[in-house]
Each structure stands twice: as structure tokens, then as C-alpha cells.
Design an enzyme around this catalytic site. Sequence first.
Site, PDB file in Angstrom:
ATOM      1  N   GLY A   1     -44.795  62.082 -61.340  1.00 31.36           N
ATOM      2  CA  GLY A   1     -43.756  62.675 -60.492  1.00 31.36           C
ATOM      3  C   GLY A   1     -42.785  63.505 -61.322  1.00 31.36           C
ATOM      4  O   GLY A   1     -43.180  64.178 -62.275  1.00 31.36           O
TER       5      GLY A   1
ATOM      6  N   HIS B   1     -29.711  47.763 -67.316  1.00 33.90           N
ATOM      7  CA  HIS B   1     -29.589  49.142 -66.839  1.00 33.90           C
ATOM      8  C   HIS B   1     -29.148  49.114 -65.380  1.00 33.90           C
ATOM      9  O   HIS B   1     -29.861  49.515 -64.477  1.00 33.90           O
ATOM     10  CB  HIS B   1     -30.950  49.830 -66.973  1.00 33.90           C
TER      11      HIS B   1
ATOM     12  N   ARG C   1     -25.213  59.565 -71.931  1.00 35.30           N
ATOM     13  CA  ARG C   1     -24.270  59.934 -70.854  1.00 35.30           C
ATOM     14  C   ARG C   1     -22.831  59.672 -71.310  1.00 35.30           C
ATOM     15  O   ARG C   1     -21.942  60.524 -71.155  1.00 35.30           O
ATOM     16  CB  ARG C   1     -24.586  59.102 -69.605  1.00 35.30           C
TER      17      ARG C   1
ATOM     18  N   ASP D   1     -51.826  59.799 -62.033  1.00 33.63           N
ATOM     19  CA  ASP D   1     -51.110  59.490 -60.787  1.00 33.63           C
ATOM     20  C   ASP D   1     -52.142  59.126 -59.725  1.00 33.63           C
ATOM     21  O   ASP D   1     -53.320  59.488 -59.834  1.00 33.63           O
ATOM     22  CB  ASP D   1     -50.264  60.685 -60.313  1.00 33.63           C
TER      23      ASP D   1
ATOM     24  N   ILE E   1     -40.094  53.183 -67.848  1.00 34.30           N
ATOM     25  CA  ILE E   1     -38.922  53.926 -67.348  1.00 34.30           C
ATOM     26  C   ILE E   1     -38.610  53.511 -65.905  1.00 34.30           C
ATOM     27  O   ILE E   1     -37.479  53.616 -65.434  1.00 34.30           O
ATOM     28  CB  ILE E   1     -39.168  55.455 -67.393  1.00 34.30           C
TER      29      ILE E   1
HETATM   30  N1  APR Z   1     -49.856  54.215 -59.980  1.00 32.21           N
HETATM   31  C1  APR Z   1     -49.490  55.376 -60.548  1.00 32.21           C
HETATM   32  N2  APR Z   1     -48.538  56.184 -60.058  1.00 32.21           N
HETATM   33  C2  APR Z   1     -47.959  55.803 -58.928  1.00 32.21           C
HETATM   34  C3  APR Z   1     -48.251  54.586 -58.278  1.00 32.21           C
HETATM   35  C4  APR Z   1     -49.276  53.790 -58.847  1.00 32.21           C
HETATM   36  N3  APR Z   1     -49.646  52.633 -58.311  1.00 32.21           N
HETATM   37  N4  APR Z   1     -47.479  54.499 -57.184  1.00 32.21           N
HETATM   38  C5  APR Z   1     -46.704  55.587 -57.148  1.00 32.21           C
HETATM   39  N5  APR Z   1     -46.976  56.380 -58.204  1.00 32.21           N
HETATM   40  C6  APR Z   1     -46.422  57.677 -58.561  1.00 32.21           C
HETATM   41  C7  APR Z   1     -46.089  58.540 -57.333  1.00 32.21           C
HETATM   42  O1  APR Z   1     -47.253  59.104 -56.755  1.00 32.21           O
HETATM   43  C8  APR Z   1     -45.154  59.578 -57.946  1.00 32.21           C
HETATM   44  O2  APR Z   1     -45.839  60.755 -58.312  1.00 32.21           O
HETATM   45  O3  APR Z   1     -45.198  57.580 -59.244  1.00 32.21           O
HETATM   46  C9  APR Z   1     -44.591  58.874 -59.185  1.00 32.21           C
HETATM   47  C10 APR Z   1     -43.085  58.714 -59.160  1.00 32.21           C
HETATM   48  O4  APR Z   1     -42.538  59.989 -59.191  1.00 32.21           O
HETATM   49  P1  APR Z   1     -41.216  60.408 -58.382  1.00 32.21           P
HETATM   50  O5  APR Z   1     -41.291  59.879 -57.003  1.00 32.21           O
HETATM   51  O6  APR Z   1     -41.020  61.862 -58.582  1.00 32.21           O
HETATM   52  O7  APR Z   1     -40.073  59.573 -59.145  1.00 32.21           O
HETATM   53  P2  APR Z   1     -39.350  59.926 -60.538  1.00 32.21           P
HETATM   54  O8  APR Z   1     -38.103  60.664 -60.276  1.00 32.21           O
HETATM   55  O9  APR Z   1     -40.353  60.491 -61.478  1.00 32.21           O
HETATM   56  O10 APR Z   1     -38.936  58.459 -60.996  1.00 32.21           O
HETATM   57  C11 APR Z   1     -39.914  57.515 -61.376  1.00 32.21           C
HETATM   58  O11 APR Z   1     -38.486  56.432 -62.938  1.00 32.21           O
HETATM   59  O12 APR Z   1     -36.234  56.728 -63.423  1.00 32.21           O
HETATM   60  C12 APR Z   1     -37.174  55.945 -62.729  1.00 32.21           C
HETATM   61  O13 APR Z   1     -35.962  55.086 -60.828  1.00 32.21           O
HETATM   62  C13 APR Z   1     -36.952  55.980 -61.232  1.00 32.21           C
HETATM   63  O14 APR Z   1     -38.482  54.212 -60.661  1.00 32.21           O
HETATM   64  C14 APR Z   1     -38.320  55.617 -60.723  1.00 32.21           C
HETATM   65  C15 APR Z   1     -39.260  56.215 -61.778  1.00 32.21           C
END
Ligand code: APR
Length: 321
Positions: A12, A176, A152, A34, A119
Amino acid sequence: MPRKKISIIGGGQVGGVLTQLIAQKQLGDVVLFDIVEDMPQGKCLDIAEASRVDGFDIKVTGTNDYKDVDGSDLVIITAGLPRKPGMSRDDLLTTNAQIMKTVAENVKKHAPNSIVIVISNPLDAMVTLFKNVSGFKTNKVMGQAGVLDSSRFATFIAWELGVSVKDVNAMVLGGHGDTMVPLVRYTNVFGMPVMELLERKYKDKAKAEEVMKAMVERTKMAGGEVVKLLKTGSAFYSPASSSIAMAQSILFDEKRVFPVCAYLDGEYGVKGYFVGVPAVLGANGVEKVLELSLSDEEKALLDNSVNAVKSLVEDMKRLGL
Ligand code: APR
């Protein structure tokens, strides 16, 4: 020396920036995994097509198949939902814990010798879950939080004092979450205690304390401040950059000292929990936890934060995880 292999689980917002940074800094070949079909492949194609202009020669592979993660040296986990306005990191627990369980099982199977940086939030609980499911040694599992929280804090101090952020050393301990502990006494500008500089600026001790208190509170809520502005997700540039600093120290055995979410085995009076503390990061992962001497007040704040971590871990146990 063969190139290192770095896998990112979750392609993501954070995963995309991580991939681009690893490529630009040429830290190793990258696999971006992903569950969403074609998306990681699309991001990697896009990044690879910038290689000529950016001048990197790195293999960048997008995938939906864990087989491509085989033999990774380092795995960075970002899979899971980000926060929306009004949510705390802890609100993500149930959903992200299910995701983390699957991820940990697969990382164990495909990259059993890797070092892992988590993360995904709520961070302290997700690191614990990864460790419990994978059975990885504690030095090989850590979470990214303190590098970002202290960056930060340093940013706000630099703005306030009108100095380069490069000369601000800020320290943040604990979980955190909202109970994190920015440690003012261990924060300085090129060695000069930050409170002395603030008192000199305002010529008023009470005013200096008030200004510091506001910066401490802003640091604790800084993730939420970004969420509120973005409206659709949480911070992703700074968490990715912070994890890259950790990754670099591990991949190049730099032995940098960073506050990281590390396993405590009696340090700071805590046994059996992952908590944010300063540690040495090198080729063996978390090579040493460094213990600061804390005042009674600082210790009480850290204990409060550790209790918040413990209660999250208890919640996870109640969910059967
Ligand atoms: N396996 C792999 N990837 C997955 C799974 C899984 N089982 N389930 C969800 N995902 C993927 C989603 O498809 C998505 O592309 O995790 C990704 C998360 O990306 P975003 O929704 O863009 O979130 P992002 O802003 O990248 O944050 C990810 O990091 O900082 C932390 O709190 C935040 O928990 C969150 C994580």
C-alpha cells in the site's frame, strides 16, 4: 558480496514508498508482496521504469505469491489497515491481528532466516504477535516507532528554536501510542540541553516549560494530526523513511543507535514485552538494548506506557491470538 534481498509485505502507501526508497538508495533487490492482484506488479513496474533517470540498477519485483519472498535477508511488514480520522491505533487491533497472523506464518515458511521490521499498527501488539506466531528469535524481530516518534519531536524542536533539524537529538521511549514518553532530559541540540536553549529564548522558565509541554503533546498525537489532514489514511512517507534508516543499519551492520520496539528481558524492569527503547541495530538485528537511567517521574511515565502495551497484548490474547 551477493546483493541483499529485501521483501516488503503489504504494497500500500507505506510499502510503495519503501520500495522506491530501497531502489533509489540501492540497498538491495526488492520484492513487494500484496494480496491485491496486479497492484504490487504495477507499482514495481512504475518504479523500475524510473531506474534510468534515478540511476539505480536494482531488481524490483511485485508479486501475489509468497514463493518470491523465499530466502529474504530482511522483511518489512506493512500489511494491514491504516487509521481513519477519529480512530486510535489500538482500534485496528482485531483486523490487523488476523492479517499479521497469516503474514507471520508465511514469513516463517519462506524467509526463516530473515530479520523482520514490523510497521503495521497497533505496533507493539503486532510485533508481539509476529514473534509469537513465527517463533523467531527475539533479536530478529523489531518494530518501527521510536525512529519516527523521535524524528517528529526533533522536527518540532528545530522549528521552535530555528536550528537545523540535523543537529537535534530527540529521544522518545515507550509504546507507539498516546502514552509514548518523549524524554526531554535526554533531548539536545548538538549536545546542548533543549530546556536551557528554550529558557534562554524566552527568558522565562515557566514559558519555556509551557512551550516544551506543547511540543511533547504534539509529538504524542502527531500520527493523528496527519490522519486528520489526510482523511483517507495515515502517514506513509515518514514511517517508510524511518524504517529505511533501521534497514540500512541492519543491512550494512552500521550499529546505529535508534529507539526501536524491542524485546525486553528485564531491561527497564520489564520482562517478556516489546517496548520502545534505544538499541544498537546491526547484522544480528537488535544487538543490544541500551538502558538509560531514568528519574522517578520518567520511570512512572514509562511504566504507564508499558502498561498500555500489556493491556493491548491481553486484548489480543482474549481474541485467541
Ligand atoms: N497480506 C499482505 N498484504 C495485505 C494483507 C495480507 N493478508 N491484508 C491487507 N494487505 C495489504 C493491503 O492490500 C494494502 O495494500 O496491506 C496494504 C496496506 O496498505 P494501505 O492500506 O495503503 O496502508 P498504509 O498506509 O500503507 O499502512 C499500512 O502501516 O503505519 C501502519 O497503521 C498503518 O497498519 C498500517 C500499515
